[in-house]
Design an enzyme around this catalytic site. Structure first.
Site, PDB file in Angstrom:
ATOM      1  N   LYS A   1      37.466 -14.589  43.745  1.00 28.59           N
ATOM      2  CA  LYS A   1      35.694 -14.336  43.830  1.00 28.59           C
ATOM      3  C   LYS A   1      35.206 -15.621  44.920  1.00 28.59           C
ATOM      4  O   LYS A   1      33.694 -15.718  45.472  1.00 28.59           O
ATOM      5  CB  LYS A   1      34.739 -14.436  42.716  1.00 28.59           C
ATOM      6  CG  LYS A   1      35.274 -16.028  41.661  1.00 28.59           C
ATOM      7  CD  LYS A   1      34.843 -15.200  39.911  1.00 28.59           C
ATOM      8  CE  LYS A   1      34.293 -15.816  39.557  1.00 28.59           C
ATOM      9  NZ  LYS A   1      33.780 -17.726  40.051  1.00 28.59           N
ATOM     10  N   ASP A   2      36.121 -16.622  45.127  1.00 28.63           N
ATOM     11  CA  ASP A   2      35.619 -17.903  45.396  1.00 28.63           C
ATOM     12  C   ASP A   2      35.860 -17.872  47.014  1.00 28.63           C
ATOM     13  O   ASP A   2      35.369 -19.178  47.472  1.00 28.63           O
ATOM     14  CB  ASP A   2      35.895 -19.382  44.551  1.00 28.63           C
ATOM     15  CG  ASP A   2      35.263 -19.500  43.882  1.00 28.63           C
ATOM     16  OD1 ASP A   2      34.423 -18.792  42.947  1.00 28.63           O
ATOM     17  OD2 ASP A   2      36.179 -19.883  42.391  1.00 28.63           O
TER      18      ASP A   2
ATOM     19  N   ARG B   1      23.653 -12.866  41.993  1.00 24.45           N
ATOM     20  CA  ARG B   1      24.753 -11.252  40.904  1.00 24.45           C
ATOM     21  C   ARG B   1      23.521 -11.246  40.176  1.00 24.45           C
ATOM     22  O   ARG B   1      23.142 -10.134  39.429  1.00 24.45           O
ATOM     23  CB  ARG B   1      25.797 -10.884  41.618  1.00 24.45           C
ATOM     24  CG  ARG B   1      26.484 -10.475  40.627  1.00 24.45           C
ATOM     25  CD  ARG B   1      27.724 -10.388  39.953  1.00 24.45           C
ATOM     26  NE  ARG B   1      27.905 -11.250  39.514  1.00 24.45           N
ATOM     27  CZ  ARG B   1      28.179 -11.708  38.047  1.00 24.45           C
ATOM     28  NH1 ARG B   1      27.954 -10.336  37.244  1.00 24.45           N
ATOM     29  NH2 ARG B   1      28.736 -12.658  37.810  1.00 24.45           N
ATOM     30  N   ARG B   2      23.704 -12.311  38.623  1.00 23.73           N
ATOM     31  CA  ARG B   2      23.612 -11.947  37.416  1.00 23.73           C
ATOM     32  C   ARG B   2      21.675 -11.820  37.626  1.00 23.73           C
ATOM     33  O   ARG B   2      21.098 -11.424  36.856  1.00 23.73           O
ATOM     34  CB  ARG B   2      23.785 -13.202  37.226  1.00 23.73           C
ATOM     35  CG  ARG B   2      25.202 -13.184  36.271  1.00 23.73           C
ATOM     36  CD  ARG B   2      25.524 -14.356  36.102  1.00 23.73           C
ATOM     37  NE  ARG B   2      27.112 -13.792  35.400  1.00 23.73           N
ATOM     38  CZ  ARG B   2      27.884 -15.314  35.996  1.00 23.73           C
ATOM     39  NH1 ARG B   2      27.494 -16.627  36.201  1.00 23.73           N
ATOM     40  NH2 ARG B   2      29.193 -15.102  34.875  1.00 23.73           N
TER      41      ARG B   2
ATOM     42  N   ARG C   1      24.703 -25.036  37.129  1.00 23.79           N
ATOM     43  CA  ARG C   1      25.861 -24.551  37.643  1.00 23.79           C
ATOM     44  C   ARG C   1      26.943 -25.829  37.244  1.00 23.79           C
ATOM     45  O   ARG C   1      26.100 -26.580  36.054  1.00 23.79           O
ATOM     46  CB  ARG C   1      25.569 -25.126  39.145  1.00 23.79           C
ATOM     47  CG  ARG C   1      25.142 -23.748  39.471  1.00 23.79           C
ATOM     48  CD  ARG C   1      25.236 -24.190  41.386  1.00 23.79           C
ATOM     49  NE  ARG C   1      26.970 -24.604  41.557  1.00 23.79           N
ATOM     50  CZ  ARG C   1      27.598 -25.866  42.224  1.00 23.79           C
ATOM     51  NH1 ARG C   1      26.770 -25.768  43.114  1.00 23.79           N
ATOM     52  NH2 ARG C   1      28.409 -25.231  42.340  1.00 23.79           N
TER      53      ARG C   1
ATOM     54  N   ARG D   1      28.392 -26.718  31.242  1.00 25.68           N
ATOM     55  CA  ARG D   1      27.540 -25.640  30.903  1.00 25.68           C
ATOM     56  C   ARG D   1      26.914 -25.231  29.602  1.00 25.68           C
ATOM     57  O   ARG D   1      26.152 -25.225  29.123  1.00 25.68           O
ATOM     58  CB  ARG D   1      27.469 -24.186  31.687  1.00 25.68           C
ATOM     59  CG  ARG D   1      27.955 -23.984  33.138  1.00 25.68           C
ATOM     60  CD  ARG D   1      27.425 -22.760  33.917  1.00 25.68           C
ATOM     61  NE  ARG D   1      28.543 -22.984  34.677  1.00 25.68           N
ATOM     62  CZ  ARG D   1      28.297 -21.646  36.059  1.00 25.68           C
ATOM     63  NH1 ARG D   1      27.978 -20.850  35.866  1.00 25.68           N
ATOM     64  NH2 ARG D   1      29.172 -22.069  37.272  1.00 25.68           N
TER      65      ARG D   1
ATOM     66  N   CYS E   1      26.556 -16.541  50.171  1.00 30.20           N
ATOM     67  CA  CYS E   1      26.085 -16.915  49.079  1.00 30.20           C
ATOM     68  C   CYS E   1      24.813 -17.174  48.291  1.00 30.20           C
ATOM     69  O   CYS E   1      25.134 -16.794  47.111  1.00 30.20           O
ATOM     70  CB  CYS E   1      26.667 -17.774  49.260  1.00 30.20           C
ATOM     71  SG  CYS E   1      25.149 -19.198  49.786  1.00 30.20           S
TER      72      CYS E   1
END
Length: 311
Positions: free
Chosen positions: A83-84, A133-134, A151, A157, A244
């Protein structure tokens, strides 16, 4: 098959990335007991920069230094989260994927200190996430909630959540599994509620193209179904040319009968526009499936949505 005596593995230096490396080392040890492995941790631009990723190369911020170490000969094998890895441009010249490990959980998890589930959160609850996305999906499904930028690695987090910087967090289930923190999960969200990012839960092994002995040694770690899913998803993202800041989500899945499906979505940042496509293909040609789903979304207006978002 003769494996090298030593394999130097380069990765980001975050706790989660190093846990991922340990999975690779364990699988390599089982496959090649006589081969030693050494970890080469690097700190990437994405790990150092806590602002908007679009200001520092986007997703490539998490891979550039790892790729440089591989190309410079400072390491032999790179471990990445798929995903990165940017899909809108090719891998760095001189490198190739040697294997995609069997996929982990693709879902997102909600973490709420009081044990509330997503649908129970009161209006105005602050959700810690910097993922567009979220953010877009929450805007579409739970517009009464507020997203606050957050982040840093998962442990950081969780510390910010405990300090009151947010009321709840969204994190990847696979990431929490890798750092042994599934105890904090309040609710696991289905892909229908929170569609995952392209490449969710997949680890890629990357080598220099000329290292044929190493490629032959590590390629048996690859998982055939995951390879097909990854190929479809990355071709989909490549055709869309998402950046991104593009709220793009989707996942491919090999069905029990061998058929491959790909469901994907493109959102506006405010969640008011949701484009959706879902197609199936037989046992062959995952790249064609990825292309077809991308074209379906482009016909619905995905290009305008993506290009209309600053990056």
């Amino acid at each position: 098959m003769s494996a090298p005596e030593l394999i130097r593995i380069v990765s980001r230096d975050s706790p989660m990335a190093l846990a991922q490396v340990e999975r690779v080392r364990s699988e390599l040890a089982a496959l090649h007991p006589a081969t030693a492995t050494e970890v080469v941790p690097v700190k990437t631009t994405g790990d150092k920069w806590m602002g908007d990723l679009s200001q520092v190369e986007g997703k490539g911020a998490f891979t550039k230094e790892v790729d440089q170490a591989l190309l410079a000969g400072e390491a032999d094998l790179a471990v990445h989260c798929v995903k990165d890895i940017p899909a809108d441009r090719p891998l760095p010249a001189g490198t190739t994927f040697a294997a995609f490990l069997e996929r982990d959980d693709i879902r997102d998890a909600l973490i709420h200190p009081g044990g509330l589930q997503l649908d129970q959160l009161p209006a105005g609850s602050r959700i810690g996430t910097s993922s567009v996305r979220r953010i877009a999906q929450l805007a579409a499904s739970h517009p009464h909630l507020e997203c606050v930028p957050m982040r840093g690695n998962a442990n950081r987090r969780l510390e910010k959540l405990a300090a009151g910087e947010a009321d709840a967090l969204l994190l990847a289930v696979s990431g929490l599994e890798r750092i042994d923190r599934t105890d904090v999960i309040t609710e696991i969200l289905s892909p229908e509620v929170m569609c995952p990012p392209i490449g969710a839960g997949i680890l890629a092994l990357q080598c220099r193209e000329g290292d044929t002995a190493l490629i032959d040694a590590v390629s048996p770690l690859g998982h055939p179904a995951t390879y097909r899913e990854t190929t479809a998803e990355r071709m989909f993202l490549h055709v869309l040319q998402g950046h991104c800041n593009s709220p793009i989500a989707g996942y491919a899945q090999v069905e029990r009968n061998g058929e491959l499906s790909l469901q994907a979505k493109v959102f506006s940042l405010d969640g008011k526009t949701v484009l959706n496509a879902h197609e199936w293909v037989g046992p062959l040609d995952p790249a064609t499936l990825g292309t077809s789903v991308a074209v379906s979304l482009l016909r619905q207006g995905a290009r305008e949505l993506i290009d209309g978002i600053a990056h």
